[in-house]
Design an enzyme around this catalytic site. Structure first.
Site, short mmCIF file in Angstrom:
data_model
loop_
_atom_site.label_atom_id
_atom_site.label_comp_id
_atom_site.label_asym_id
_atom_site.label_seq_id
_atom_site.Cartn_x
_atom_site.Cartn_y
_atom_site.Cartn_z
N GLU A 93 0.81 -1.21 0.00
CA GLU A 93 0.00 0.00 0.00
C GLU A 93 0.86 1.27 0.00
OE1 GLU A 93 -3.22 0.25 -0.29
OE2 GLU A 93 -3.28 2.42 0.01
N ASP A 94 1.88 1.28 0.84
CA ASP A 94 2.59 2.54 1.10
C ASP A 94 3.99 2.66 0.50
OD1 ASP A 94 0.42 3.25 2.57
OD2 ASP A 94 1.28 2.72 4.51
#
Ligand code: MN
Length: 719
Positions: free
Chosen positions: A76-77
């Protein structure tokens, strides 16, 4: 922040055979991937995955879960991809990370309108591997523990979400500590005043009771020692939120120690648990109604324990839970215990619920449950799997019980929206109002201010809120409708005896019948509790007998084919009207009676053809009006009958009687007697009545006389 060696040491204590190389590798991978990222608190970002890993380590979970916890935010990051994770850590890990990422996306987009789709992902991700949810819960727990670093509006949003979704989910999975902590952390944000006052009350209560807790623990231990039972006894303060919820539920404050403390006896085996229970009950009096045996009736998430409350030291109430070590493990980590390790091996705890069965149970529901106490729990408590989450067009989540329909949805938003609901769109498709809503659907309600709740809705709704609102509205409408019908019946009944209905007459009748007021009188006329004849009898006792004799016997008419001095009556069975073919029957006592040529009663009459007279209606007989009966089946809606009555009136026909023959919640049938000029007039009226959308059937009604076996009005012809 934990360093990797601290984590390894903790894992070793329960699973010395774990793949520590891979765990170290994932730690390094995560650390590097998140390099340069910081949390809202200012800490380096990687502290978060490590804390999440620490939570799943406390649950003694397997290495795949720990590694996923360390990597859960990388896709996600950071620049990492699922493919990359799969190459380095294998398919199991990459799939778990994928699941967690999907759940994370779900949260991120919760402000947007498209999150109905994401909600489906939650269930998809969950059903693949429950460990995804365990990691997500651990992730949420750490984020909630550190929520104070976020701006207040974000804190509130996250806390609501936690309270509504994640805490109940943890509870449903049997993870008590997780649920309680999530609730309490949300409570601190959402209602810190209430929480603080409960904590203040804690402190004073603790002072007042003079640190009773260790004494009670000692009391219990002494008692168990007498029975030679080796058990752990602990005392634990309840969380402010669970106290607050209880206060809300019971609508009372907390004053007793048992309101804030729970004691627990954990034994080596089940027999000891029951001996301990007996021992506690012999030593202190059990409080009635507080005993529950979840060992013989376990909950569906595997929870087993005996719950009891006794009058302890100085008569103070003490709540005690009694269970074995294995049961205690399941009580704390629930379904998660399936993946936990002890001494390097997967724990073989017979009480752990198989996660796959548990998940199936989620979708099957518990309706089939043969365990009544469990079923009661499900109905009583707000449980995740009994609920569906649907979305308004604006993206707000509406929580409903499973089985709810668009009407429930409408009432959940506002009574006004429920009352005026005429249709619904689910995911952009028009669906019937009785459709059962599913998780994640977006629902919009089509409204019309002209709409009123329908009685058929009662069977379409699931929530008490909708049911109550519909019933209340229906009662109101029913009464209005009954008053309207009652007025019509009163008018007709008065006309029959040659009187005009006046307020004064109705007031007098109400007084004589001991009915509160004119409206109540009209309402009971309309609901046929009181008949028109009964009303007339109250006011004009003599008229009513005259009326029955009079009938239409006195209405002498001339017909073509009769001698100039002869007159005849129309038959009351078939009630012929001009334009219809007729036949006259000469009978000794009654004179000449005119029947419709197709009247069924003719076949029962005298076959002597000399008595049969070939007659026809006089020409231009339009000044006379002729009685005839119709059976009308209509939708039981507001104002339908009133509308039909005025329709008939507008067409120049008089209504002389209304009888209710069949009254169902949805439909009812009336036999209405009207006076018409001729057949054309009658069919004109029937056509215009039939054209009304609330009318199901309009038929001419002809009666079969007593000579036939069938005494009920029968429908003989349909124009
Ligand atoms: Mn995270």
């Amino acid at each position: 922040m934990f360093n990797i060696e601290e984590l390894i040491k903790k894992i070793k204590s329960y699973n010395p055979l774990a793949n520590f190389d891979l765990i170290r590798k994932s730690f390094d991978y995560g650390f590097n991937a998140h390099k340069g990222q910081y949390r809202a608190s200012g800490e380096i970002y990687f502290t978060h995955p490590v804390e999440v890993a620490n939570i799943v380590i406390d649950l003694k979970l397997d290495e795949a879960t720990i590694i996923t916890a360390l990597l859960h935010d990388t896709v996600e990051d950071t620049d990492s991809s699922l493919n990359q994770l799969e190459r380095v850590f294998g398919k199991e890990i990459s799939q778990l990370v994928d699941g967690v990422t999907k759940l994370t996306n779900l949260e991120l987009s919760s402000l947007e309108t498209k999150h109905a789709e994401n909600f489906r992902k939650l269930f998809m991700a969950m059903s693949k591997d429950l460990r995804v949810l365990l990691i997500k819960l651990a992730d949420r727990l750490h984020n909630m523990r550190t929520i104070k670093a976020l701006p207040i509006n974000k804190q509130i949003r996250k806390s609501k979400e936690t309270m509504e979704i994640f805490a109940p989910l943890a509870g449903r999975m049997g993870m008590q500590f997780m649920r309680e902590e999530l609730e309490d952390l949300s409570f601190r944000v959402l209602n810190s005043e209430a929480r603080n006052s409960i904590i203040r009350r804690f402190i004073t209560l603790r002072k007042e009771t003079d640190d009773l807790v260790p004494k009670i623990i000692d009391d219990i231990q002494q008692q168990l020692k007498k029975e030679n039972i080796n058990a752990r006894v602990t005392g634990r303060e309840k969380k402010p939120y669970s106290i607050w919820r209880k206060m809300q539920y019971k609508k009372e404050g907390f004053t007793r120690l048992s309101d804030i403390f729970a004691f627990r006896i954990v034994t080596k085996n089940e027999i000891d648990a029951y001996i301990a229970m007996g021992s506690v009950h012999r030593r202190w009096r059990a409080v009635p109604g507080k005993f529950k045996d979840y060992i013989s009736h376990p909950k569906s998430n595997g929870y087993r324990s005996i719950h009891t409350t006794v009058s302890g030291r100085d008569g103070k109430r003490v709540e005690v839970q009694i269970r074995t070590d294995e049961m205690d493990e399941v009580a704390e980590s629930g379904v998660a215990a399936h993946w936990s390790y002890r001494d390097g091996e997967r724990v073989k705890n017979p009480f752990v619920v198989d996660p796959f069965k548990w998940l199936r149970g989620l979708s099957d529901g518990f309706i089939k449950s043969d365990n009544p106490s469990e079923f009661f729990e499900h109905v009583k408590l707000e449980m995740f799997q009994d609920q569906v989450f649907c979305f308004t067009p604006k993206g707000e989540v509406i929580k409903l019980p499973r089985g709810a329909t668009p009407i429930d949805f409408a009432y959940a938003i506002h009574t006004r929206i429920g009352d005026s609901c005429v249709g619904s769109m689910v995911d952009g498709q028009r669906v019937p109002l009785w459709t059962k809503l599913k998780n994640g659907q977006s629902v919009s309600i089509i409204r019309s201010e002209a709409q009123k709740p329908q009685s058929s809705w009662e069977n379409m709704v699931y929530t008490g809120r909708a049911k109550t609102a519909i019933r209340r509205k229906l009662r109101e409408e029913k009464r209005k409708e009954n008053i309207r019908i009652g007025k019509e019946i009163a008018r007709v009944s008065f006309e029959k005896v040659g009187k005009k209905v006046t307020d004064k007459a109705l007031q007098t009748a109400a007084k004589k019948l001991v009915i509160n007021n004119v409206d109540d009188l009209l309402a009971s006329l309309g609901s046929v509790e009181l008949t028109g004849d009964e009303l007339i009898k109250t006011l004009y006792p003599k008229k009513i007998t005259g009326l029955t004799i009079q009938n239409f016997g006195e209405r002498k008419l001339s017909f073509v084919g009769l001698e100039p001095n002869q007159q005849a009556n129309t038959a009351s069975c078939c009630k012929p009207v001009p334009g219809e073919r007729i036949v006259g029957i000469a009978q000794k006592q009654k004179g000449i009676i005119i029947h419709a040529i197709d009247c069924d009663n003719l076949q029962n009459l005298d076959n002597n053809s000399r008595n049969w007279l070939d007659l026809s209606w006089p020409n231009g007989d339009v000044q006379n009006s002729h009685p005839t009966s119709l059976t009308i089946s209509m939708y039981n809606g507001v104002g339908v009958l009133g509308r039909i009555c005025s329709l008939i009136g507008e067409r120049g026909a008089n209504i002389t009687n209304i009888d209710f023959v069949d009254r169902k919640p949805d439909f009812y049938s009336i036999i209405i007697e009207i006076h018409v000029k001729d057949l054309k007039h009658l069919s004109d009226i029937m056509t215009s009545v039939e054209a009304d959308s609330d009318i199901a059937v309009v038929v001419r009604t002809r009666e079969v006389l007593e000579t036939s076996s069938n005494q009920n009005p029968r429908i003989l012809s349909n124009y």
